[in-house]
Design a protein around this motif. Structure first.
Motif, PDB file in Angstrom:
ATOM      1  N   PRO A 168      52.306   6.893  67.573  1.00  0.00           N
ATOM      2  CA  PRO A 168      52.404   5.812  68.656  1.00  0.00           C
ATOM      3  C   PRO A 168      51.701   4.471  68.233  1.00  0.00           C
ATOM      4  O   PRO A 168      51.895   3.535  68.630  1.00  0.00           O
ATOM      5  CB  PRO A 168      52.080   6.420  69.887  1.00  0.00           C
ATOM      6  N   ARG A 169      50.727   4.585  67.227  1.00  0.00           N
ATOM      7  CA  ARG A 169      50.106   3.433  66.810  1.00  0.00           C
ATOM      8  C   ARG A 169      50.759   2.378  66.277  1.00  0.00           C
ATOM      9  O   ARG A 169      50.607   1.232  66.265  1.00  0.00           O
ATOM     10  CB  ARG A 169      49.010   3.925  65.815  1.00  0.00           C
ATOM     11  N   TYR A 170      52.041   2.855  65.616  1.00  0.00           N
ATOM     12  CA  TYR A 170      52.831   2.041  64.750  1.00  0.00           C
ATOM     13  C   TYR A 170      53.753   1.304  65.453  1.00  0.00           C
ATOM     14  O   TYR A 170      54.744   2.059  65.829  1.00  0.00           O
ATOM     15  CB  TYR A 170      53.085   2.551  63.435  1.00  0.00           C
TER      16      TYR A 170
ATOM     17  N   PHE B  73      52.058  -5.451  64.745  1.00  0.00           N
ATOM     18  CA  PHE B  73      52.326  -5.794  63.319  1.00  0.00           C
ATOM     19  C   PHE B  73      52.390  -7.386  63.076  1.00  0.00           C
ATOM     20  O   PHE B  73      53.148  -8.067  63.727  1.00  0.00           O
ATOM     21  CB  PHE B  73      53.779  -5.212  62.978  1.00  0.00           C
ATOM     22  N   VAL B  74      51.598  -7.769  62.361  1.00  0.00           N
ATOM     23  CA  VAL B  74      51.283  -9.159  62.089  1.00  0.00           C
ATOM     24  C   VAL B  74      52.148  -9.789  61.017  1.00  0.00           C
ATOM     25  O   VAL B  74      52.363  -8.958  60.106  1.00  0.00           O
ATOM     26  CB  VAL B  74      49.618  -9.631  61.853  1.00  0.00           C
ATOM     27  N   GLU B  75      52.749 -10.742  61.664  1.00  0.00           N
ATOM     28  CA  GLU B  75      53.962 -11.349  60.782  1.00  0.00           C
ATOM     29  C   GLU B  75      53.211 -12.593  59.709  1.00  0.00           C
ATOM     30  O   GLU B  75      52.476 -13.261  60.089  1.00  0.00           O
ATOM     31  CB  GLU B  75      55.106 -12.199  61.702  1.00  0.00           C
TER      32      GLU B  75
ATOM     33  N   THR C 266      52.413  -0.330  47.590  1.00  0.00           N
ATOM     34  CA  THR C 266      51.640   0.522  48.670  1.00  0.00           C
ATOM     35  C   THR C 266      50.620  -0.396  49.483  1.00  0.00           C
ATOM     36  O   THR C 266      50.045  -1.369  49.069  1.00  0.00           O
ATOM     37  CB  THR C 266      50.798   1.623  47.853  1.00  0.00           C
ATOM     38  N   GLY C 267      50.471   0.102  50.678  1.00  0.00           N
ATOM     39  CA  GLY C 267      49.432  -0.602  51.599  1.00  0.00           C
ATOM     40  C   GLY C 267      50.054  -1.853  52.281  1.00  0.00           C
ATOM     41  O   GLY C 267      49.134  -2.437  52.791  1.00  0.00           O
ATOM     42  N   LEU C 268      51.290  -2.176  52.367  1.00  0.00           N
ATOM     43  CA  LEU C 268      51.743  -3.407  52.925  1.00  0.00           C
ATOM     44  C   LEU C 268      52.615  -3.070  53.887  1.00  0.00           C
ATOM     45  O   LEU C 268      53.091  -4.180  54.572  1.00  0.00           O
ATOM     46  CB  LEU C 268      52.749  -4.200  51.905  1.00  0.00           C
ATOM     47  N   GLY C 269      52.691  -1.937  54.692  1.00  0.00           N
ATOM     48  CA  GLY C 269      53.091  -1.999  55.841  1.00  0.00           C
ATOM     49  C   GLY C 269      54.671  -1.429  56.070  1.00  0.00           C
ATOM     50  O   GLY C 269      55.344  -1.201  57.072  1.00  0.00           O
ATOM     51  N   LYS C 270      55.068  -0.660  55.160  1.00  0.00           N
ATOM     52  CA  LYS C 270      56.479  -0.023  55.107  1.00  0.00           C
ATOM     53  C   LYS C 270      56.485   1.056  56.010  1.00  0.00           C
ATOM     54  O   LYS C 270      57.411   1.136  56.885  1.00  0.00           O
ATOM     55  CB  LYS C 270      56.834   0.610  53.780  1.00  0.00           C
ATOM     56  N   THR C 271      55.505   2.014  56.136  1.00  0.00           N
ATOM     57  CA  THR C 271      55.555   2.939  56.908  1.00  0.00           C
ATOM     58  C   THR C 271      55.256   2.561  58.522  1.00  0.00           C
ATOM     59  O   THR C 271      55.986   2.846  59.431  1.00  0.00           O
ATOM     60  CB  THR C 271      54.324   3.868  56.660  1.00  0.00           C
ATOM     61  N   HIS C 272      54.323   1.370  58.701  1.00  0.00           N
ATOM     62  CA  HIS C 272      54.052   0.977  60.130  1.00  0.00           C
ATOM     63  C   HIS C 272      55.557   0.482  60.601  1.00  0.00           C
ATOM     64  O   HIS C 272      55.826   0.650  61.655  1.00  0.00           O
ATOM     65  CB  HIS C 272      53.402  -0.408  59.714  1.00  0.00           C
ATOM     66  N   LEU C 273      56.362  -0.291  59.706  1.00  0.00           N
ATOM     67  CA  LEU C 273      57.613  -0.722  60.160  1.00  0.00           C
ATOM     68  C   LEU C 273      58.659   0.192  60.564  1.00  0.00           C
ATOM     69  O   LEU C 273      59.306   0.088  61.521  1.00  0.00           O
ATOM     70  CB  LEU C 273      58.227  -1.899  59.313  1.00  0.00           C
TER      71      LEU C 273
ATOM     72  N   ILE D 232      46.901  -3.730  52.639  1.00  0.00           N
ATOM     73  CA  ILE D 232      46.121  -4.141  53.986  1.00  0.00           C
ATOM     74  C   ILE D 232      45.569  -2.874  54.271  1.00  0.00           C
ATOM     75  O   ILE D 232      44.740  -2.848  55.109  1.00  0.00           O
ATOM     76  CB  ILE D 232      47.318  -4.081  54.927  1.00  0.00           C
ATOM     77  N   ARG D 233      45.841  -1.865  53.636  1.00  0.00           N
ATOM     78  CA  ARG D 233      45.133  -0.346  53.910  1.00  0.00           C
ATOM     79  C   ARG D 233      43.502  -0.536  53.649  1.00  0.00           C
ATOM     80  O   ARG D 233      42.851  -0.323  54.184  1.00  0.00           O
ATOM     81  CB  ARG D 233      45.820   0.582  53.067  1.00  0.00           C
ATOM     82  N   GLU D 234      43.594  -1.100  52.442  1.00  0.00           N
ATOM     83  CA  GLU D 234      42.192  -1.435  52.051  1.00  0.00           C
ATOM     84  C   GLU D 234      41.362  -2.408  52.666  1.00  0.00           C
ATOM     85  O   GLU D 234      40.256  -2.248  52.971  1.00  0.00           O
ATOM     86  CB  GLU D 234      42.210  -1.842  50.192  1.00  0.00           C
ATOM     87  N   LEU D 235      42.179  -3.524  53.141  1.00  0.00           N
ATOM     88  CA  LEU D 235      41.347  -4.553  54.119  1.00  0.00           C
ATOM     89  C   LEU D 235      40.937  -3.754  55.259  1.00  0.00           C
ATOM     90  O   LEU D 235      39.642  -3.809  55.788  1.00  0.00           O
ATOM     91  CB  LEU D 235      42.444  -5.375  54.259  1.00  0.00           C
ATOM     92  N   GLU D 236      41.872  -2.967  56.078  1.00  0.00           N
ATOM     93  CA  GLU D 236      41.345  -2.328  57.108  1.00  0.00           C
ATOM     94  C   GLU D 236      40.118  -1.328  57.058  1.00  0.00           C
ATOM     95  O   GLU D 236      39.369  -1.179  57.785  1.00  0.00           O
ATOM     96  CB  GLU D 236      42.578  -1.331  57.820  1.00  0.00           C
ATOM     97  N   GLY D 237      40.383  -0.767  55.860  1.00  0.00           N
ATOM     98  CA  GLY D 237      39.359   0.376  55.488  1.00  0.00           C
ATOM     99  C   GLY D 237      37.739  -0.511  55.691  1.00  0.00           C
ATOM    100  O   GLY D 237      36.704   0.129  56.135  1.00  0.00           O
TER     101      GLY D 237
HETATM  102  P1  ADP Z   1      53.039   1.451  53.194  1.00  0.00           P
HETATM  103  O1  ADP Z   1      53.405   2.283  54.012  1.00  0.00           O
HETATM  104  O2  ADP Z   1      53.511   0.135  52.796  1.00  0.00           O
HETATM  105  O3  ADP Z   1      51.830   2.096  52.219  1.00  0.00           O
HETATM  106  P2  ADP Z   1      51.278   1.329  55.752  1.00  0.00           P
HETATM  107  O4  ADP Z   1      52.447   0.939  56.755  1.00  0.00           O
HETATM  108  O5  ADP Z   1      50.736   2.614  55.651  1.00  0.00           O
HETATM  109  O6  ADP Z   1      51.842   0.901  54.282  1.00  0.00           O
HETATM  110  O7  ADP Z   1      50.228   0.146  55.944  1.00  0.00           O
HETATM  111  C1  ADP Z   1      48.844   0.490  55.671  1.00  0.00           C
HETATM  112  C2  ADP Z   1      47.946  -0.059  56.918  1.00  0.00           C
HETATM  113  O8  ADP Z   1      47.973  -1.502  57.050  1.00  0.00           O
HETATM  114  C3  ADP Z   1      48.249   0.472  58.044  1.00  0.00           C
HETATM  115  O9  ADP Z   1      47.151   0.880  58.943  1.00  0.00           O
HETATM  116  C4  ADP Z   1      49.158  -0.496  58.934  1.00  0.00           C
HETATM  117  O10 ADP Z   1      48.815  -0.262  60.210  1.00  0.00           O
HETATM  118  C5  ADP Z   1      48.281  -1.921  58.378  1.00  0.00           C
HETATM  119  N1  ADP Z   1      49.196  -2.808  58.440  1.00  0.00           N
HETATM  120  C6  ADP Z   1      50.199  -3.362  56.966  1.00  0.00           C
HETATM  121  N2  ADP Z   1      50.644  -4.320  57.433  1.00  0.00           N
HETATM  122  C7  ADP Z   1      50.321  -5.048  58.614  1.00  0.00           C
HETATM  123  C8  ADP Z   1      50.591  -5.891  59.322  1.00  0.00           C
HETATM  124  N3  ADP Z   1      51.562  -6.955  59.075  1.00  0.00           N
HETATM  125  N4  ADP Z   1      50.057  -6.202  60.568  1.00  0.00           N
HETATM  126  C9  ADP Z   1      49.226  -5.278  61.032  1.00  0.00           C
HETATM  127  N5  ADP Z   1      48.780  -4.180  60.197  1.00  0.00           N
HETATM  128  C10 ADP Z   1      49.461  -3.801  59.051  1.00  0.00           C
END
Ligand code: ADP
Ligand code: MG
Length: 463
Positions: A121-123, A128-130, A162-169, A321-326
């Motif tokens: 539910p977090r995603y 999701f920032v555009e 990797t880490g660019l938000g594919k899974t999130h979307l 973005i994953r590293e950035l959040e980390g």
């Molecule tokens: P991928 O599947 O492309 O490897 P993820 O969807 O797992 O990447 O994203 C990695 C992390 O970055 C997740 O915690 C995700 O919520 C966050 N993230 C990526 N893009 C965005 C965005 N545009 N806005 C907010 N969070 C994002």
């Protein structure tokens, strides 16, 4: 080993870790949950080790509820948790209350809560920032979430590093479509998990059930399809599922870490299916979007982030973005621990620890840029999957320079070269060291680039 103990270590704990990993942001899971070590189940008391008092308090204030619910769900009974605070050998003693005696804190686990959803539910779209790199992909996903199967975009394929938000979307589509009752049956699965489930079903003579499960989906979200490579039988199964859903007008959304034409080891019939809908890329995000993501995360954690810190992190972590959040999560944890504000000095410490990067040394991005320039290539080519001779050579040279000039781990360097593993980096370094002796072009390129990066030549070539 007594029965209960081996059960905890071999069965309950792995299941628990899997379950909780699906519930929490990856970085929080790695930072807070992974270091927990189970000791034993003593009657109804589950004894766990945590590395620090701070760790214990953080878990209690942030994750107690989720841990409680999940354990109850897995065991079907009420457990009491006891934490023992115990610094890891080799931990960082000045920061850990290592003088504290082991503490035992009983906690009561309440009733189970059923939740079998594959969606996290977090995603959601709301968080999701555009930015330029993802706005088209986001718009396409939102349109599909609003009318699954009713847009001309079937399948939708999102690709990007990797880490660019594919899974999130992908998950956001699923969450939106279920919340707004656009469909009844959503299935989210990674191609890896799909493959394992399929193999398992074949082994147990349950492949019909497996097929039925996926063919009854109204919205099927398959993450990281590159893992289907070379899994021939799974591909055949997926091909039939794909066709069956497609013909019934059900929506399919896929993600991949590379463009379709670089998906090696996948049947051409599947490839042409993947190409029949809409393909959209997510590219690395611009600076402003990275800052916005950090500020938003700070708000979510209830800790406002000073702009100079968000900007500092966003300047130095650019591709993932994953590293950035980390880095942000670690920074906030550190600030809470020391009971101070998040300062720039603290951010510099975290960056150095996380990435091994001292801010004055040439960062990997700069090396990549210079090498790309030297070879007349786009920087993305170095991080991409192409095996073309010239690109592969430039990439190896850049990796070798990174091992020479930065303090990054091999793993991290590989990561910034499109998610390659450490053995690829070692191979690159060794190859370049050898070619430097045999090939004048490589020798001169290496020397020129070193000069440009304003570093002296190493005293030993075997580093
Ligand atoms: P991928 O599947 O492309 O490897 P993820 O969807 O797992 O990447 O994203 C990695 C992390 O970055 C997740 O915690 C995700 O919520 C966050 N993230 C990526 N893009 C965005 C965005 N545009 N806005 C907010 N969070 C994002
Ligand atoms: Mg992913």
């Amino acid at each position: 080993m007594p029965e209960s103990q081996s059960w905890v270590l071999e069965s309950l704990w792995p299941d628990f870790m899997k379950g909780i990993a699906a519930l929490l942001p990856e970085q929080s899971f790695r930072t807070w949950i992974q270091p927990i070590r189970p000791e034993k189940l003593d009657g109804n008391i589950l004894i766990l080790h945590v590395p620090t008092q701070f760790h214990l308090e953080w878990i209690e204030s942030h994750y107690a509820e989720q841990i409680r619910q999940l354990l109850a769900k897995l065991t079907g009974r009420e457990l009491t948790l006891s934490f023992i605070v115990e610094p890891k050998p080799g931990g960082c003693p000045e920061r850990e209350p290592s003088t504290l005696p082991p503490r035992v804190r009983p906690r009561t686990i309440h009733a189970p809560v059923p939740d079998d959803s594959e969606l996290n539910p977090r995603y959601v779209f709301d968080n999701f920032v555009e930015g330029d790199g993802n706005s088209f992909a986001r718009a396409a996903c939102l349109a599909i979430a609003e009318a699954p199967g009713k847009t001309p975009w079937n399948p939708l394929l999102i690709y990007g590093d990797t880490g660019l938000g594919k899974t999130h979307l992908l998950q956001a589509i699923g969450n939106f479509a279920s919340a707004h009752k656009k469909v009844r049956r959503v299935r989210y699965v990674s191609s890896e998990k799909y493959t394992h489930e399929f193999i398992h079903s074949v082994k147990n003579n349950r492949s019909t059930d497996f097929s039925k499960l996926y063919r009854s989906a109204e919205l099927l979200l398959v993450d990281d399809i590159q893992f289907f490579a070379a899994k021939e039988r799974t591909q055949v199964e997926f091909f039939h599922t794909f066709n069956s859903l497609y013909q019934a007008g059900k929506q399919i959304v896929l993600s991949s870490d590379r463009p379709v034409h670089e998906l090696d080891g996948i049947d051409s019939r599947l490839i042409s299916r993947f190409q029949s809908g809409l393909i959209t890329q997510i590219s690395p995000l611009d600076f402003e979007t990275r800052v916005a993501i950090l500020e938003r995360r700070g708000e979510e954690e209830g800790i406002p982030l000073p702009p100079e810190i968000a900007q500092f992190l966003a300047t130095h972590i650019t591709n993932n973005i994953r590293e950035l959040e980390g880095a942000l999560v670690t920074l906030l944890a550190r600030a809470t621990f020391f009971n101070t504000d998040a300062t720039l000095e603290l951010a510099q410490d975290v960056l150095r620890e996380k990435t091994g990067r001292s801010v004055t040394k040439p960062p990997i991005e700069r090396i990549q840029e210079l090498v790309a320039q030297h070879f007349g290539l786009a920087v993305e080519a170095l991080r991409g999957k192409s095996r073309k001779h010239e690109i592969a050579l430039a990439r190896m040279l850049a990796m070798a320079l990174c091992t020479h000039l930065t303090n990054h781990s091999l793993k991290h360097i590989g990561h910034l070269f499109g998610g390659r593993d450490h053995s690829t980096v070692i191979h690159a370094r060794n190859t370049i060291l050898r070619l430097k002796e045999e090939d004048t072009f490589i020798k001169e390129s290496y020397a020129t680039l070193l000069r440009q990066l304003d570093q002296s030549t190493p005293s030993s070539t075997s580093r």
